[in-house]
Design a protein around this motif. Structure first.
Motif, PDB file in Angstrom:
ATOM      1  N   ILE A 126       0.876  -1.178   0.000  1.00 17.86           N
ATOM      2  CA  ILE A 126       0.000   0.000   0.000  1.00 17.86           C
ATOM      3  C   ILE A 126       0.912   1.227   0.000  1.00 17.86           C
ATOM      4  CG2 ILE A 126      -1.790   1.288   1.235  1.00 17.86           C
ATOM      5  CD1 ILE A 126      -2.854  -1.289   2.345  1.00 17.86           C
ATOM      6  N   ARG A 127       0.777   2.052  -1.011  1.00 22.61           N
ATOM      7  CA  ARG A 127       1.710   3.174  -1.204  1.00 22.61           C
ATOM      8  C   ARG A 127       0.957   4.423  -1.659  1.00 22.61           C
ATOM      9  NH1 ARG A 127       2.717  -1.141  -4.788  1.00 22.61           N
ATOM     10  NH2 ARG A 127       1.948  -0.606  -6.850  1.00 22.61           N
ATOM     11  N   PRO A 128       1.679   5.536  -1.921  1.00 24.17           N
ATOM     12  CA  PRO A 128       0.986   6.811  -2.146  1.00 24.17           C
ATOM     13  C   PRO A 128      -0.179   6.775  -3.126  1.00 24.17           C
ATOM     14  CG  PRO A 128       3.325   7.184  -1.965  1.00 24.17           C
ATOM     15  CD  PRO A 128       3.131   5.704  -1.910  1.00 24.17           C
ATOM     16  N   GLU A 129      -0.012   6.100  -4.282  1.00 23.91           N
ATOM     17  CA  GLU A 129      -1.130   6.141  -5.255  1.00 23.91           C
ATOM     18  C   GLU A 129      -2.390   5.484  -4.699  1.00 23.91           C
ATOM     19  OE1 GLU A 129       1.889   4.530  -5.998  1.00 23.91           O
ATOM     20  OE2 GLU A 129       1.523   2.820  -7.322  1.00 23.91           O
ATOM     21  N   HIS A 130      -2.202   4.564  -3.742  1.00 22.79           N
ATOM     22  CA  HIS A 130      -3.367   3.911  -3.133  1.00 22.79           C
ATOM     23  C   HIS A 130      -4.006   4.821  -2.080  1.00 22.79           C
ATOM     24  CE1 HIS A 130      -0.759   0.265  -4.274  1.00 22.79           C
ATOM     25  NE2 HIS A 130      -1.666   0.433  -5.216  1.00 22.79           N
ATOM     26  N   PHE A 131      -3.143   5.439  -1.244  1.00 21.03           N
ATOM     27  CA  PHE A 131      -3.687   6.378  -0.238  1.00 21.03           C
ATOM     28  C   PHE A 131      -4.516   7.461  -0.941  1.00 21.03           C
ATOM     29  CE2 PHE A 131       0.349   5.183   2.129  1.00 21.03           C
ATOM     30  CZ  PHE A 131      -0.302   4.371   3.040  1.00 21.03           C
ATOM     31  N   GLU A 132      -3.996   7.875  -2.093  1.00 27.59           N
ATOM     32  CA  GLU A 132      -4.607   8.965  -2.855  1.00 27.59           C
ATOM     33  C   GLU A 132      -6.089   8.710  -3.140  1.00 27.59           C
ATOM     34  OE1 GLU A 132      -4.104  12.579  -4.375  1.00 27.59           O
ATOM     35  OE2 GLU A 132      -2.377  11.450  -3.622  1.00 27.59           O
ATOM     36  N   VAL A 133      -6.433   7.437  -3.466  1.00 24.95           N
ATOM     37  CA  VAL A 133      -7.828   7.167  -3.878  1.00 24.95           C
ATOM     38  C   VAL A 133      -8.687   6.572  -2.758  1.00 24.95           C
ATOM     39  CG1 VAL A 133      -7.246   6.929  -6.325  1.00 24.95           C
ATOM     40  CG2 VAL A 133      -7.168   4.894  -4.848  1.00 24.95           C
ATOM     41  N   MET A 134      -8.071   6.362  -1.564  1.00 23.24           N
ATOM     42  CA  MET A 134      -8.860   5.781  -0.468  1.00 23.24           C
ATOM     43  C   MET A 134      -9.922   6.744   0.042  1.00 23.24           C
ATOM     44  SD  MET A 134      -6.187   3.755   1.967  1.00 23.24           S
ATOM     45  CE  MET A 134      -5.209   2.397   1.305  1.00 23.24           C
ATOM     46  N   LYS A 135     -10.963   6.139   0.646  1.00 20.24           N
ATOM     47  CA  LYS A 135     -12.009   6.954   1.279  1.00 20.24           C
ATOM     48  C   LYS A 135     -11.445   7.613   2.535  1.00 20.24           C
ATOM     49  CE  LYS A 135     -15.033   3.263   1.372  1.00 20.24           C
ATOM     50  NZ  LYS A 135     -16.269   2.544   1.605  1.00 20.24           N
ATOM     51  N   SER A 136     -12.001   8.739   2.909  1.00 16.85           N
ATOM     52  CA  SER A 136     -11.567   9.359   4.155  1.00 16.85           C
ATOM     53  C   SER A 136     -11.964   8.449   5.316  1.00 16.85           C
ATOM     54  CB  SER A 136     -12.209  10.729   4.321  1.00 16.85           C
ATOM     55  OG  SER A 136     -11.677  11.349   5.481  1.00 16.85           O
ATOM     56  N   GLY A 137     -11.043   8.249   6.252  1.00 16.99           N
ATOM     57  CA  GLY A 137     -11.324   7.392   7.412  1.00 16.99           C
ATOM     58  C   GLY A 137     -10.966   5.934   7.181  1.00 16.99           C
ATOM     59  N   ALA A 138     -10.460   5.605   5.975  1.00 20.41           N
ATOM     60  CA  ALA A 138     -10.062   4.213   5.722  1.00 20.41           C
ATOM     61  C   ALA A 138      -9.002   3.800   6.740  1.00 20.41           C
ATOM     62  CB  ALA A 138      -9.509   4.092   4.303  1.00 20.41           C
ATOM     63  N   MET A 139      -9.112   2.544   7.189  1.00 26.19           N
ATOM     64  CA  MET A 139      -8.154   2.048   8.198  1.00 26.19           C
ATOM     65  C   MET A 139      -7.193   1.085   7.521  1.00 26.19           C
ATOM     66  SD  MET A 139     -10.820   1.097  11.178  1.00 26.19           S
ATOM     67  CE  MET A 139     -12.074   2.265  11.627  1.00 26.19           C
ATOM     68  N   VAL A 140      -5.896   1.269   7.762  1.00 31.58           N
ATOM     69  CA  VAL A 140      -4.916   0.353   7.159  1.00 31.58           C
ATOM     70  C   VAL A 140      -4.071  -0.279   8.257  1.00 31.58           C
ATOM     71  CG1 VAL A 140      -4.757   1.572   4.946  1.00 31.58           C
ATOM     72  CG2 VAL A 140      -3.212   2.204   6.774  1.00 31.58           C
ATOM     73  N   CYS A 141      -3.814  -1.565   8.080  1.00 29.98           N
ATOM     74  CA  CYS A 141      -2.906  -2.236   9.026  1.00 29.98           C
ATOM     75  C   CYS A 141      -2.174  -3.351   8.313  1.00 29.98           C
ATOM     76  CB  CYS A 141      -3.661  -2.752  10.239  1.00 29.98           C
ATOM     77  SG  CYS A 141      -4.764  -4.106   9.893  1.00 29.98           S
ATOM     78  N   ASN A 142      -1.199  -3.896   9.012  1.00 29.21           N
ATOM     79  CA  ASN A 142      -0.358  -4.939   8.451  1.00 29.21           C
ATOM     80  C   ASN A 142      -0.297  -6.120   9.409  1.00 29.21           C
ATOM     81  OD1 ASN A 142       1.882  -6.304   7.112  1.00 29.21           O
ATOM     82  ND2 ASN A 142       3.154  -5.485   8.762  1.00 29.21           N
ATOM     83  N   SER A 143      -0.307  -7.331   8.835  1.00 28.90           N
ATOM     84  CA  SER A 143      -0.071  -8.493   9.685  1.00 28.90           C
ATOM     85  C   SER A 143       1.031  -9.367   9.100  1.00 28.90           C
ATOM     86  CB  SER A 143      -1.375  -9.289   9.889  1.00 28.90           C
ATOM     87  OG  SER A 143      -1.334  -9.971  11.111  1.00 28.90           O
TER      88      SER A 143
END
Ligand SMILES: NC(=O)c1ccc[n+]([C@@H]2O[C@H](COP(=O)([O-])OP(=O)(O)OC[C@H]3O[C@@H](n4cnc5c(N)ncnc54)[C@H](O)[C@@H]3O)[C@@H](O)[C@H]2O)c1
Length: 425
Positions: free
Chosen positions: A283-300
């Motif tokens: 998940i990198r800048p171009e993905h953050f760019e199109v995400m909805k506001s408030g989207a939650m991201v995490c890693n496992s």
């Protein structure tokens, strides 16, 4: 009450937490019947007498049960954390105060401390290294060539560590045998799938208290871990999207009933994102760019490299802590992206890691792989070795027994049939 504090060196948060740790270690032990039987045998046979052992692992109640089993077997064991956020401080305290096992691990330790602890582990002059992600082995190979002759072998817990060990073998720098615990069937079928499946969602819930039903959950990577998270997410009513780079795994995900698409598409729909690829900047800048506001991201996935947090941080106008393990990054256009567990393994950062019942099998593999290395000292080639099938099968038999499940056995007629090519259909 902390009894006479042992004279062993250690770095833990607070030895006064030992009593709580002790209770929790015993509780976890109830779900670890296989390791218990191994521990009882080790206590009689002492397979590790005279062996110095370092374990770099998440310092959890389950790891404590492993460490106690190894010590019962005579090992001079020292523990460090395999991740700065995964340490359970009460467990670390109990191992030092009640079991006399040196532990160097504090939840939230900074990267410099983490690397200093790796050096302390190597100062222990180990003969065996139990590694999780291969940081201790990589440091040994890079910086402590003079200690290579002390090493009997290493055992590796996770997919990412195995990838690194194969790379070391390819470069001709792996001078000792490495046991691939991750690929034992009794490990990854259960730990990676059911353990990660449950505990990753547990971490997300504890960090956010989000309701997953009706939300879109994006799972990056449909390996053993990703399958577990996708399956459990679906069970909780999430609309699951999978992203992959491997065509076979992508078909599998599609046939398991999930939508499959590139991350750049999925990024538009996701409410919650989990990366479990072992790869960088999924998940990198171009993905953050199109995400909805408030989207939650995490890693496992094992390392905190799967989400490009550096770029996100560089662009954010503000980063604020909104709950424990939950940070909100505010973008220049006012949109927010919520990052859980600082991009580190969410199940260990915000929850307690895998349930004990799956770690029972993973750590039974660790314990028996260490014993196998000692028994075969000097006889194994310097490469990555599979866990012998007898060990894997034996663990499955013990686990079934612990679960009170009986299965069929082959009849003589069946044995003859499956071993013959002359008997037709
Ligand atoms: N959270 C935990 O407690 C836990 C437990 C076990 C393993 N792990 C770690 O989780 C990670 C995954 O482990 P696994 O056993 O599932 O591995 P795996 O190799 O079975 O699966 C990884 C999957 O990710 C896919 N992938 C790689 N790059 C990708 C990308 N850019 N986009 C989408 N998919 C991509 C691969 O094709 C593969 O199918 C590893 O880092 C492993 O060490 C974590």
């Amino acid at each position: 009450m902390v009894a006479a504090v042992p004279q062993i060196k250690h770095e833990v948060k607070d030895l006064a937490l030992a009593n709580v740790g002790n209770q929790r270690i015993e509780w976890a032990g109830r779900e670890m019947p296989v390791l218990k039987q191994i521990r009882e045998r080790f206590a009689k046979e002492k397979p590790f007498a005279g062996i110095r052992l370092v374990a770099c692992s998440h310092i959890t109640t389950e790891t404590a049960n492993l460490a106690i089993a190894l010590k019962s077997g005579g090992a001079d064991a020292l523990l460090i954390a395999s991740n700065p956020l995964s340490t359970q401080d009460d467990v670390a305290a109990c191992l030092v105060a009640d079991y006399g096992i040196p532990v160097f691990a504090i939840k939230g330790e900074d990267n410099a401390t983490y690397h200093r602890h790796v050096q302390i582990a190597l100062d222990h002059k180990p003969n065996i290294i139990i590694d999780d992600g291969s940081d201790v082995v990589a440091t040994l190979v890079k910086e402590r060539q003079n200690q290579l002759s002390d090493i009997i072998g290493t055992t590796e817990e996770t997919t990412t560590g195995i990838v690194r060990l194969h790379a070391m073998a390819k470069d001709g720098v792996l001078t000792f045998p490495a046991m691939n615990v991750n690929d034992a069937e009794t490990k990854h079928f259960f730990d990676n799938r059911y353990g990660t499946g449950q505990s990753t969602l547990d971490g997300i819930f504890r960090a956010t208290n989000v309701l997953l039903a009706g939300k879109t959950l994006v799972v990056a990577g449909y390996g053993w871990c990703g399958k577990g998270v996708a399956m459990r997410g679906k069970g909780l009513g999430a609309n699951v999207i999978v992203t992959e780079i491997n065509p076979v795994r992508a078909i599998e995900a599609a046939m398991d009933g999930f939508r499959v698409m590139p991350m750049i598409e999925a990024a538009k729909y996701g409410d919650v994102f989990v990366t479990l690829t072992g790869n960088k900047h999924v998940i990198r800048p171009e993905h953050f760019e199109v995400m909805k506001s408030g989207a939650m991201v995490c890693n496992s996935g094992h390392f905190d490299i799967e989400i490009d947090l550096e770029s996100l941080g560089a662009k954010a106008t503000e980063v604020r802590e909104v709950r424990n393990f939950t940070q909100e990054y505010i973008m220049p256009n006012g949109k927010s992206i919520v990052v859980l567990g600082e991009g580190r393994l969410i199940n260990l950062a915000a929850a307690e890691g895998h349930p004990s019942a799956v770690m029972d099998m993973s750590f039974a593999n660790q314990a028996l792989a260490c014993e196998y290395l000692v028994k075969n000292k000097g006889k194994l080639e310097p490469k990555v070795h599979s866990i012998p099938e007898e060990i894997d099968q034996n663990i499955a038999v013990l686990k079934l027994k612990g679960m009170g499940i009986e299965i069929d056995t082959l009849t003589d007629d069946q044995i003859k049939y499956i071993n013959s090519w002359t008997v037709g259909t």
